[in-house]
Design a protein around this motif. Sequence first.
Motif, PDB file in Angstrom:
ATOM      1  N   UNK A   6       0.870  -1.182  -0.041  1.00  0.00           N
ATOM      2  CA  UNK A   6      -0.081   0.142  -0.011  1.00  0.00           C
ATOM      3  C   UNK A   6       0.783   1.243  -0.100  1.00  0.00           C
ATOM      4  N   UNK A   7       0.697   2.204  -0.836  1.00  0.00           N
ATOM      5  CA  UNK A   7       1.380   3.456  -1.035  1.00  0.00           C
ATOM      6  C   UNK A   7       0.368   4.527  -1.058  1.00  0.00           C
ATOM      7  N   UNK A   8      -0.576   4.613   0.058  1.00  0.00           N
ATOM      8  CA  UNK A   8      -1.452   5.549   0.225  1.00  0.00           C
ATOM      9  C   UNK A   8      -1.339   6.751   1.175  1.00  0.00           C
ATOM     10  N   UNK A   9      -0.514   6.213   2.193  1.00  0.00           N
ATOM     11  CA  UNK A   9      -0.113   7.308   3.029  1.00  0.00           C
ATOM     12  C   UNK A   9       1.702   7.640   3.140  1.00  0.00           C
ATOM     13  N   UNK A  10       1.705   8.929   3.492  1.00  0.00           N
ATOM     14  CA  UNK A  10       3.078   9.202   3.636  1.00  0.00           C
ATOM     15  C   UNK A  10       3.781   8.309   4.535  1.00  0.00           C
ATOM     16  N   UNK A  11       5.157   8.128   4.658  1.00  0.00           N
ATOM     17  CA  UNK A  11       6.067   7.515   5.482  1.00  0.00           C
ATOM     18  C   UNK A  11       6.545   8.542   6.428  1.00  0.00           C
ATOM     19  N   UNK A  12       6.741   8.056   7.680  1.00  0.00           N
ATOM     20  CA  UNK A  12       7.044   8.914   8.890  1.00  0.00           C
ATOM     21  C   UNK A  12       8.056   9.896   8.532  1.00  0.00           C
ATOM     22  N   UNK A  13       8.082  11.026   9.094  1.00  0.00           N
ATOM     23  CA  UNK A  13       9.442  11.942   9.114  1.00  0.00           C
ATOM     24  C   UNK A  13      10.544  11.569   9.770  1.00  0.00           C
ATOM     25  N   UNK A  14      11.645  11.936   9.602  1.00  0.00           N
ATOM     26  CA  UNK A  14      12.781  11.455  10.346  1.00  0.00           C
ATOM     27  C   UNK A  14      12.704  12.223  11.643  1.00  0.00           C
ATOM     28  N   UNK A  15      13.378  11.644  12.648  1.00  0.00           N
ATOM     29  CA  UNK A  15      13.348  12.000  13.929  1.00  0.00           C
ATOM     30  C   UNK A  15      13.946  13.455  13.939  1.00  0.00           C
ATOM     31  N   UNK A  16      13.062  14.399  14.781  1.00  0.00           N
ATOM     32  CA  UNK A  16      13.554  15.844  14.869  1.00  0.00           C
ATOM     33  C   UNK A  16      12.947  16.321  16.131  1.00  0.00           C
ATOM     34  N   UNK A  17      13.337  17.537  16.471  1.00  0.00           N
ATOM     35  CA  UNK A  17      12.897  18.249  17.981  1.00  0.00           C
ATOM     36  C   UNK A  17      11.588  19.041  17.487  1.00  0.00           C
ATOM     37  N   UNK A  18      10.755  19.034  18.447  1.00  0.00           N
ATOM     38  CA  UNK A  18       9.506  19.501  18.059  1.00  0.00           C
ATOM     39  C   UNK A  18       9.650  21.156  18.266  1.00  0.00           C
ATOM     40  N   UNK A  19       8.939  21.958  17.228  1.00  0.00           N
ATOM     41  CA  UNK A  19       8.857  23.192  17.387  1.00  0.00           C
ATOM     42  C   UNK A  19       7.802  23.753  18.374  1.00  0.00           C
ATOM     43  N   UNK A  20       8.007  24.857  18.935  1.00  0.00           N
ATOM     44  CA  UNK A  20       6.660  25.263  19.590  1.00  0.00           C
ATOM     45  C   UNK A  20       5.466  25.591  18.877  1.00  0.00           C
ATOM     46  N   UNK A  21       4.369  25.607  19.123  1.00  0.00           N
ATOM     47  CA  UNK A  21       3.114  26.025  18.316  1.00  0.00           C
ATOM     48  C   UNK A  21       3.380  27.646  17.724  1.00  0.00           C
TER      49      UNK A  21
END
Length: 545
Positions: free
Chosen positions: A85-100
């Motif tokens: 199945x190729x309907x969904x994006x793969x996960x992004x690479x590990x990264x810090x979370x930005x504040x909203x």
Amino acid sequence: MKRSIDWISLAMLAVVGAMVVLVCCTSLAAQTLTRPEVVLGQGALRGQLEDGIEVYRGIPYAAAPVEKLRWRPPAPPPQWEGVREAADFGPACIQPRLPETSFYYVAPGETSEDCLSLNVWTPSRAGSKPVIVWIHGGSLRIGGSAEPLYDGATFSRENVVFVSINYRLGVLGWLAHPALSRENRDGISGNYGLLDQIAALEWVRANIASFGGDPDNVTIMGESAGALSASYLLASPLARGLFAKAIVESPNSRTFPALDRRAYGLPAAQGIGMLVFQRLEIKSLKDARRIDAQALVDAATKGGFPAQGVIDGTVLPDQLIDIFDAGEQAPVPILVGYNSGEVKGQRAFVPPTPESAAAYEAAIRRGYGALADEYLRLYPSNDMAKSMVRVLTDAIYGWAAERMARKQEAIGQDAYFYLFDYCYPAAEARDLCAFHAGELPFVFGHWDDDRLPANWPAAPDSAAALSRQMIAFWTSFARTGRPQAPDGTQWPQYGDVGNTMVFAQTGQAVIQPRPGMFELHEAFVAERRDEGEAWGLVSGVAAGE
């Protein structure tokens, strides 16, 4: 009479039943038609049909080395049985979370250390169409191909096969360390994110024909860290022959650390890696590979790890400006430029304003010496706030972009140079005219929909003409190497006179919209280079400190 009514009712039920079966079958058939399939050497993929565009998401282009194999080059891509199945994006690479509250905040999706996937939008699997490979920005620390703004349907509607990729970020993608170099057959480390990008281009070359793309007509395209990545790819011998053109939006050509020695005032990249281990109290490489990936990234980010390329003699043989000066970059046409208000979205780069015009001028004379008069002509003290924003925009991005155009033409390749200078009421109200990455909604055709980051100013309906023109220029360049627009606007090559396409309400070709800008910063960089000092980020009043 009652019996007749029963027969009529039964007959009506039969008709309704047949209609239900027909609708169900039609629905199933429609579902089948909306799930196109393509067969690759890895296995079969089932994608989506979205408004006439075939979309395949989350395709693994390489196997990511994780945990015990962390910090190694990407491995060959996996294979699978049956239909994936190729309907969904793969996960992004590990990264810090930005504040909203961050200007560049995008709602986070799934992340993983196993993140080396790409996505393909194609109008048709028939024929042989130009290909654009998009490399996302984010300071080599954040971002991912699934961000809504990077939806590639607009390009595919222009008969282009569009590919977007993930690559390793932060400390997981760019760490150099003596222990890593010792286990590498070439004796090098770092640049893992760049090796990922090269692996993605190799996958594209091997597989894109199955999606209707021409493997001999691939254009790399990136903005900010993606533009820096495109610069690395232009400079790296390992990427030679994997692309035919480059679109480079807001690059920089600053100094980068050498692998194993101090150079231009920068510590060795391996020394930076050793300091990371020391600060995080990591005793060995084995221990470093046991740490949870997210915890490692968060700690390294908090500790100030600088994600950047490493001059290792192999993946990146030398400083970018040295490679381009020697004419050793990839001999391909380029479309390159920057935005007039880049650092309006990056205020952290701007140092405190001096207490007076006299203090400002004194700092410039200390830092620029014989170049100070020309500096003060271009960036006068009568509006210090404006001058300090403009000089950083020019010193970091404008100089690098124009230098790339000049150096590409010096090796006989076509170069098309632009300045994005579009301002509109919502941006002007927040002093964000033509900010860093501000051109992307118009390039991707998403300036008026919900794909914009939440904290960005919204453009008016009148921006439609500018967006259509930029999309036409970008896609025609990918197709033929010459940017053209249906409205007949001519975009001449940079040439000897410095032809520049200035995008304001619409694009207009002018000659040297900022005369003297490039020459000043080129001379300043040459001085720092000769003195063995770093260049590309230190400028303005900071140069006099």
